[in-house]
Design an enzyme around this catalytic site. Structure first.
Site, PDB file in Angstrom:
ATOM      1  N   PHE A   1       0.822  -0.710   0.130  1.00 18.11           N
ATOM      2  CA  PHE A   1       0.259  -0.372  -0.030  1.00 18.11           C
ATOM      3  C   PHE A   1       0.564   1.392  -0.056  1.00 18.11           C
ATOM      4  O   PHE A   1       1.604   0.696   0.316  1.00 18.11           O
ATOM      5  CB  PHE A   1      -0.841  -0.358   0.817  1.00 18.11           C
ATOM      6  N   GLU A   2       0.789   2.531   0.017  1.00 19.37           N
ATOM      7  CA  GLU A   2       1.453   3.545  -0.534  1.00 19.37           C
ATOM      8  C   GLU A   2       1.770   4.535   0.513  1.00 19.37           C
ATOM      9  O   GLU A   2       2.395   4.364   0.774  1.00 19.37           O
ATOM     10  CB  GLU A   2       0.221   4.354  -1.346  1.00 19.37           C
ATOM     11  N   PHE A   3       0.991   3.288   1.958  1.00 20.22           N
ATOM     12  CA  PHE A   3       1.859   4.377   3.256  1.00 20.22           C
ATOM     13  C   PHE A   3       2.215   3.253   3.941  1.00 20.22           C
ATOM     14  O   PHE A   3       3.090   3.138   4.936  1.00 20.22           O
ATOM     15  CB  PHE A   3       0.607   4.377   4.115  1.00 20.22           C
TER      16      PHE A   3
END
Lengths: 266, 326, 326, 266
Positions: free
Chosen positions: D53-55
């Protein structure tokens, strides 16, 4: 020269360097003597001196005795505020967060350029090869005030270094660092030797004698250099290490005298 | 078309890494499956380190360095390695003394006459960088970009003999240095803990274990401890290197010896004293014979050349544990 | 003099940050002494957030976001803020609905008609970026360099309406995008724990708490817990943000409400349902009045608008703790 | 259209997307439907699908039921292999370590360019404004194979998007992505809709119908699009969600039917 009675040249150098480090400032600390100076500063006038190391330890309160080569180890990094890494700590230095940089040097010149790479006029065929920059180039480029600590030996002071490993004031012309793209308002600030304290002339950026160890004359100091520094209008008399400084150095920091026992070679 | 001034180009030799070539490698050669990668130092080095490879390691000879892997490289008589001396001391000297290394990116080349003489005699060629810019080059390699900008190097001869370029920044108009990405052939990292798949944990301060692993084509992780994969999943914030970057996991207690592993064992100063005196006397061949060539494995070396009592004493000295574990 | 092709320049508006100006700020305005920085949200925002400031926050409205500080900014009726919507949802909507924000760097602007209409009507002007490039811009700001390179944006209209430039990479000859450094006036981060000096710990996945704090001129850390400074020194590896970057520490249990703080409390879905329905009906004024304007402080809001029972239930739901603490 | 009896359009879309995700691959997962598809894949044929995920969460095994907006929360990030941050995860994607990117889209065109920014012919005065790229531009630029998941609605398929938020094959000319500087060998790979499966023609890079949901004819599929796609020589018959897929979706993943209950607007 031989050290004045009662203390070694190294002890004076370290004490003098420590005195320059303000409390509640950040300081990028190089390998060896700078470490000992920073610890001494923390244990005298600068308990909140924030040491940072190139491998990312921030704000440690090193355990002593100091032991060489253990810079990245638990004793030196004891009670740090943060452990990060080289990219992050150099980023913080580049960002302007580090006030002082404290470095040793093999050779320095009139404009405070540092050579720790090689001797000779052909880089491809060095007369003498040294280990190179390490992190010194970053420290000398990024920190607001660079302090160089070195033995007062003629061969270490030259009019122009054979190789600029880490930038001083380059050719000494106005704004030379800024024109090169280096961060504005930085540069070598003080040079601490086993006999004297130097700064840099505001206009000419030339090495300038600011102080001499008690008992040493300006002529004696200059005679033992391979270059002719400027001399400040008033040359300060630098006090020898105090009994308290010596006690901390000898009893707490370096009882083995690995660093504080050193003397200069003429 | 408007243009940007190129103000300077360093003369130093460097390998050009096209991010697209690195991407193809990362797609084709980095396994995404969870497979047991534990093996011996001998097998890992035999398979993953080739003559002429560019080798980088983390973090130093004194602290959490994969010395076990360096010794194995020497034992297997690798030749013509290009070594990234970004924060090095002893291991670059050993590689040069063993004739394994013909090029060094400096950084900090390491102390002692062995290295100085080798460069003075032209047996080893160097390019000039700095600890920070070699780290930055690996960061570029880890990011998959061809370069990163820095305000270091500027104005110095270090820049002149590096592979950096200086351009006029199109945003501020000020000169800025660009350092080319570095993607080593081999990345060597010693970890406190790793699972059998290669998920690795390093504790304490660091140079750049993650970027060393990300930027390198082939990655060997030596580790003092093998832990359960489940432990990794219970504390994902402690994972320094994810498994898919790692090609081999070598279980090597005291793998950082004679350096220390913070929180586990201290530096062996007696060993360094012996090493330094032999280095000064130009007799590193004796050192290499005693600690590398005459023993089949690092375990043999630790047992027969160092001994359990001394190893125990090094653990005994590691009394500072705070912060060096899960 | 040889030159490098400048292939494209985005039309988007951005503030040019000269690294030397930022350096001077970091030298003069960031305290190096260990001083108690704890204060109230009202005092911190009153002192550190000015009309027209560029504001950035980490990490999202749903997860570990400093919503307590966003609400205080609204309460104090700030105007003409430029908001960095790098991974945003609710808070950008609140700022726009309250008339506090006139520019947004998109990222992800946030969902809902309120924002769409405001942009369609020209009440809010935007520049186009991406979550990754806004993050990269802050990384450049945190590194003290004027730009960083990326292979994103290329070929898109997003690039055309950003402030990025495309050059021909002098190393590979391929086009590469350069994004300008971003140094927000204000950085807002919510931490799990912090000491009174500002040493802060964030657990779990993240956007970029450290770079948000490094790149910003003024930094407010809100934290669910205040811990002893000694705890920081016992586990330095857990420090996400070092104190010298931080200008104010706000003790704010449930400071991420209605979002969650991983390992401490879950998202309040009922609250988001209420919020979403009011947003859809164009009645966010009622929402703001109920949760911001009609209460003096966030503590009052939590006590009188949410209530202890509901807060307790949110903690009760936070049953997954592994990895979210020291 | 109305969904064939026994399952919803969303259920088919999600199941079809899940089937495309190989085991033991890395996949950059966007918000919403892609999350549900990835969880379904993990619970059917791809237990070792590594979601990122981008985080910065890497390799989680999400707890279900799935709840919207909790992407960064403990249930979705449960039992991850690593928690890092946005800079690091996008760096790994840019480095070529992420095999699949799975995205939703507001609008897509013949060359697979994605618009999630605005409608209208003047960016400064959009007829309709959307949230923008988020991380989609990076995912579409960096990941080896981008999969777009979207409802099969005429307005979502246009000959040319008003705004290229995230790059497809741009103008469709050979090497258009490479000429722009995008990573070589990347681009949109599949488009999964509530009725069909599309790929892209190797030569022309045009959207190409590869398969239609059992019971839907090619004409029916194309009739509900705002563009005319190419049609593969052999159009595959796409099986509806299997009883097992439906059971996992309905009983484990989305009992509240927040996502799986959705249907398309004509």
């Amino acid at each position: 020269m031989t050290a004045p009675p009662g203390f070694t040249e190294a002890e004076f150098m370290i004490a003098q360097c420590a005195r320059l480090l303000e409390d509640q400032k950040t300081a990028f600390i190089g390998f060896g003597m700078p470490q000992v100076a920073a610890i001494l500063a923390q244990r005298t006038h600068a308990p909140q001196l924030i040491q940072v190391f190139e491998f990312g330890a921030v704000g440690p309160m090193p355990l002593t005795p100091f032991v060489r080569n253990t810079m990245g180890g638990p004793a030196n990094c004891y009670r740090s505020i943060a452990w990060t890494n080289m990219s992050t700590i150099f980023a913080q230095a580049q960002l302007g967060l580090i006030d002082y940089g404290v470095l040793g040097a093999t050779q320095i010149d009139l404009f405070g350029n540092i050579n720790s790479t090689m001797l000779g006029d052909d880089w491809r065929r060095p007369k003498r090869r040294f280990p190179g920059s390490g992190g010194a180039n970053e420290v000398a480029s990024y920190c607001w005030r660079t302090i160089v600590v070195m033995m007062h030996e003629p061969r270490r002071f030259v009019p122009r270094v054979d190789f600029i490993t880490s930038p001083g004031y380059l050719d000494g012309t106005p704004e030379a660092r800024e024109r090169a793209g280096l961060p504005a308002g930085t540069g070598p600030w003080r040079v601490v030797t086993s006999q004297a304290l130097f700064g840099f002339d505001e206009a000419s950026h030339e090495l300038t004698l600011l102080g001499a160890l008690e008992g040493r004359t300006v002529d004696q100091v200059v005679a033992e250099m391979g270059l002719t520094p400027r001399v400040a209008a008033h040359v300060e008399r630098l006090a020898p290490p105090s009994p308290r400084e010596l006690e901390i150095l000898r009893d707490q920091i370096d009882p083995a005298r690995a660093l504080i026992g050193r003397t200069a070679k003429s | 078309m408007p243009e940007i001034e190129l103000l300077a180009t360093g003369e130093g030799e460097y390998r050009l890494h096209d991010p697209d070539a690195i991407r193809a490698w990362m797609r084709d050669r980095k396994r995404r499956d969870l497979v047991d990668k534990t093996t011996t130092a001998a097998e890992a080095v035999g398979r993953l380190v080739a003559d002429g490879d560019y080798v980088s390691f983390d973090f130093s000879s004194f602290t959490r360095g994969p010395l076990v892997l360096v010794r194995e490289i020497v034992r297997q008589r690798r030749r013509n390695l290009w070594y990234c001396a970004k924060f090095t001391l002893m291991e670059s000297t050993l590689l040069v003394a063993a004739g394994a290394c013909s090029k060094i990116d400096v950084g900090f080349m390491g102390l002692g006459e062995t290295l100085s003489r080798a460069v003075e005699r032209g047996e080893v060629t160097v390019s000039e960088w700095t600890n920070g810019t070699l780290t930055l080059r690996q960061q570029a390699g880890a990011m998959g970009v061809p370069f990163l900008p820095t305000r270091a190097l500027l104005g110095s001869d270090t820049l002149r003999y590096s592979g950096a370029k200086v351009i006029r920044d199109p945003f501020t108009g000020k000169p800025i240095a660009l350092v080319p990405a570095l993607n080593p052939d081999v990345g060597l990292v010693h970890a406190h803990q790793a699972d059998i798949y290669g998920n690795a944990r390093c504790f304490g301060p660091a140079v750049q274990p993650l970027e060393t692993a990300m930027s390198a084509r082939k990655v060997i992780v030596s580790t003092d401890e093998i832990i359960e994969h489940e432990e990794i999943r219970k504390a994902p914030g402690l994972t320094t290197i994810p498994y898919f970057l790692v090609d081999a996991v070598v279980h090597a207690p005291f793998g950082a010896y004679p350096g220390g592993l913070p929180g586990a064992y201290e530096i062996d100063f007696e060993h360094f004293t012996e090493y330094n005196s032999l280095e000064r006397l130009g007799r590193l061949d004796e050192y290499l014979d005693k600690y590398v060539y005459s023993v089949d494995t690092d375990d043999d070396m630790l047992e027969t050349r160092v001994g359990l009592r001394r190893l125990k004493a090094l653990r005994r000295r590691a009394t500072i544990r705070e912060g060096y574990g899960p």
